[in-house]
Design a protein around this motif. Structure first.
Motif, PDB file in Angstrom:
ATOM      1  N   GLU A  90      34.424  53.410  37.090  1.00  0.00           N
ATOM      2  CA  GLU A  90      35.478  54.219  36.612  1.00  0.00           C
ATOM      3  C   GLU A  90      36.844  54.152  37.432  1.00  0.00           C
ATOM      4  O   GLU A  90      37.983  54.077  36.664  1.00  0.00           O
ATOM      5  N   ARG A  91      36.768  54.166  38.530  1.00  0.00           N
ATOM      6  CA  ARG A  91      38.161  53.963  39.447  1.00  0.00           C
ATOM      7  C   ARG A  91      38.637  52.554  39.212  1.00  0.00           C
ATOM      8  O   ARG A  91      39.812  52.135  39.314  1.00  0.00           O
ATOM      9  N   ALA A  92      37.694  51.562  39.107  1.00  0.00           N
ATOM     10  CA  ALA A  92      38.072  50.152  38.696  1.00  0.00           C
ATOM     11  C   ALA A  92      38.741  50.039  37.462  1.00  0.00           C
ATOM     12  O   ALA A  92      39.951  49.424  37.364  1.00  0.00           O
ATOM     13  N   VAL A  93      38.243  50.686  36.551  1.00  0.00           N
ATOM     14  CA  VAL A  93      39.069  50.713  35.041  1.00  0.00           C
ATOM     15  C   VAL A  93      40.473  51.602  35.293  1.00  0.00           C
ATOM     16  O   VAL A  93      41.301  51.104  34.754  1.00  0.00           O
ATOM     17  N   ALA A  94      40.301  52.586  35.880  1.00  0.00           N
ATOM     18  CA  ALA A  94      41.693  53.090  36.035  1.00  0.00           C
ATOM     19  C   ALA A  94      42.643  52.347  36.972  1.00  0.00           C
ATOM     20  O   ALA A  94      44.078  52.349  36.617  1.00  0.00           O
ATOM     21  N   ALA A  95      42.119  51.583  37.898  1.00  0.00           N
ATOM     22  CA  ALA A  95      43.388  50.559  38.725  1.00  0.00           C
ATOM     23  C   ALA A  95      43.707  49.690  37.548  1.00  0.00           C
ATOM     24  O   ALA A  95      44.924  48.895  38.210  1.00  0.00           O
ATOM     25  N   GLU A  96      42.904  49.122  36.688  1.00  0.00           N
ATOM     26  CA  GLU A  96      43.607  48.065  35.789  1.00  0.00           C
ATOM     27  C   GLU A  96      44.730  48.334  35.371  1.00  0.00           C
ATOM     28  O   GLU A  96      45.544  47.737  34.611  1.00  0.00           O
ATOM     29  N   LYS A  97      45.018  49.803  34.832  1.00  0.00           N
ATOM     30  CA  LYS A  97      46.378  50.280  34.282  1.00  0.00           C
ATOM     31  C   LYS A  97      47.546  49.767  34.670  1.00  0.00           C
ATOM     32  O   LYS A  97      48.600  50.108  34.256  1.00  0.00           O
ATOM     33  N   GLN A  98      47.360  49.589  36.045  1.00  0.00           N
ATOM     34  CA  GLN A  98      48.561  49.021  37.032  1.00  0.00           C
ATOM     35  C   GLN A  98      48.778  47.649  36.926  1.00  0.00           C
ATOM     36  O   GLN A  98      49.718  47.226  37.639  1.00  0.00           O
ATOM     37  N   LEU A  99      48.080  46.874  36.507  1.00  0.00           N
ATOM     38  CA  LEU A  99      48.150  45.412  36.436  1.00  0.00           C
ATOM     39  C   LEU A  99      48.958  44.896  35.159  1.00  0.00           C
ATOM     40  O   LEU A  99      49.016  45.752  34.179  1.00  0.00           O
ATOM     41  N   LYS A 100      49.359  43.783  35.292  1.00  0.00           N
ATOM     42  CA  LYS A 100      50.220  43.201  34.265  1.00  0.00           C
ATOM     43  C   LYS A 100      49.562  43.035  32.821  1.00  0.00           C
ATOM     44  O   LYS A 100      50.350  43.123  31.840  1.00  0.00           O
ATOM     45  N   GLY A 101      48.131  42.815  32.824  1.00  0.00           N
ATOM     46  CA  GLY A 101      47.466  42.785  31.642  1.00  0.00           C
ATOM     47  C   GLY A 101      46.858  44.185  31.056  1.00  0.00           C
ATOM     48  O   GLY A 101      45.994  43.898  30.380  1.00  0.00           O
ATOM     49  N   ALA A 102      47.543  44.982  31.743  1.00  0.00           N
ATOM     50  CA  ALA A 102      47.037  46.265  31.316  1.00  0.00           C
ATOM     51  C   ALA A 102      46.621  46.571  29.668  1.00  0.00           C
ATOM     52  O   ALA A 102      45.513  47.008  29.382  1.00  0.00           O
TER      53      ALA A 102
END
Length: 227
Positions: free
Chosen positions: A185-197
């Motif tokens: 769940e924390r890994a998925v949340a971290a994706e939201k900050q990436l360019k390909g979110a």
């Protein structure tokens, strides 16, 4: 202890632990790549970021050694498909470039306090980043150029979305298999900050619609001879 005896003991432990079933992943800092990228982008990596990465390299290596092989083994057990490569080397870079699966390059700025301060991502997200890129290569080796039923169904989606469907499904189930849902769940949340979110969110939505097991089942079946 004599070197030969020590080597034999290491090999025995490695076999006993089943580590030989998943690829050996070495993590190294690559200053030469950073120099090339600095020349190309005219943006030099800061001395502080470079120094931090050099200092924390043993920490990143230990984090991967503790969790990475377990994640790779869980993925392999879920698909019942072996890895087609025995070892790989990840180049950790300070330059702001996308992480890549082959060659294996991990962009490090988001994990460095010298770059992001208190917003630097924790080591568990670094481990997930390496896992993510290795899964790209693993899944590509399984599927090749094949169009599975689910890939055909979502043929209108962007290539970024399609390239992450089986990956996100296998990632989700690997974490679940290991009882690491909170890390997932924390890994998925971290994706939201990436360019390909945006593309990642769409891929996750599709995996939720179809169910992760549907995509993992395709990986398990693809390329195997009919009984």
């Amino acid at each position: 202890m004599k070197p030969k005896i020590a080597f034999i003991l290491v090999m025995i432990v490695t076999i006993a632990c089943g580590a030989s079933e998943v690829p050996q992943v070495d993590l190294d800092y690559t200053p030469l790549f950073d120099r090339f990228m600095s020349e190309a982008t005219r943006e030099e990596a800061s001395d502080a970021a470079t120094a931090e990465l050099r200092t924390r390299l043993p920490e990143f290596r230990m984090s991967w050694a503790n969790e990475g092989p377990k994640l790779l083994k869980a993925a392999m057990d879920l698909t019942d498909r072996p890895f087609k490569f025995a070892e790989t080397r990840a180049a950790l870079v300070v330059s702001r470039v996308p992480s890549l699966s082959h060659p294996l390059i991990i962009s490090m700025p988001e994990f460095l306090r010298a770059v992001r301060g208190d917003r630097a991502q924790p080591d568990e997200i670094f481990v997930d980043a390496v896992f993510h890129e290795i899964l790209h290569r693993y899944i590509a080796d399984i599927l090749g150029q094949r169009e599975t039923i689910l890939l055909k169904k979502y043929s209108a989606e962007t290539i970024v979305v399609r390239n992450h469907l089986h990956l996100f499904a296998l990632q989700e189930q690997a974490y679940e298999e290991l009882g690491m849902n909170d890390v997932f769940e924390r890994a998925v949340a971290a994706e939201k900050q990436l360019k390909g979110a945006t593309a990642f969110a769409r891929a996750r939505e599709i995996v939720k619609i179809e169910g992760a097991s549907a995509f993992v089942s395709e990986l398990k079946k693809t390329g195997k001879p009919n009984p």
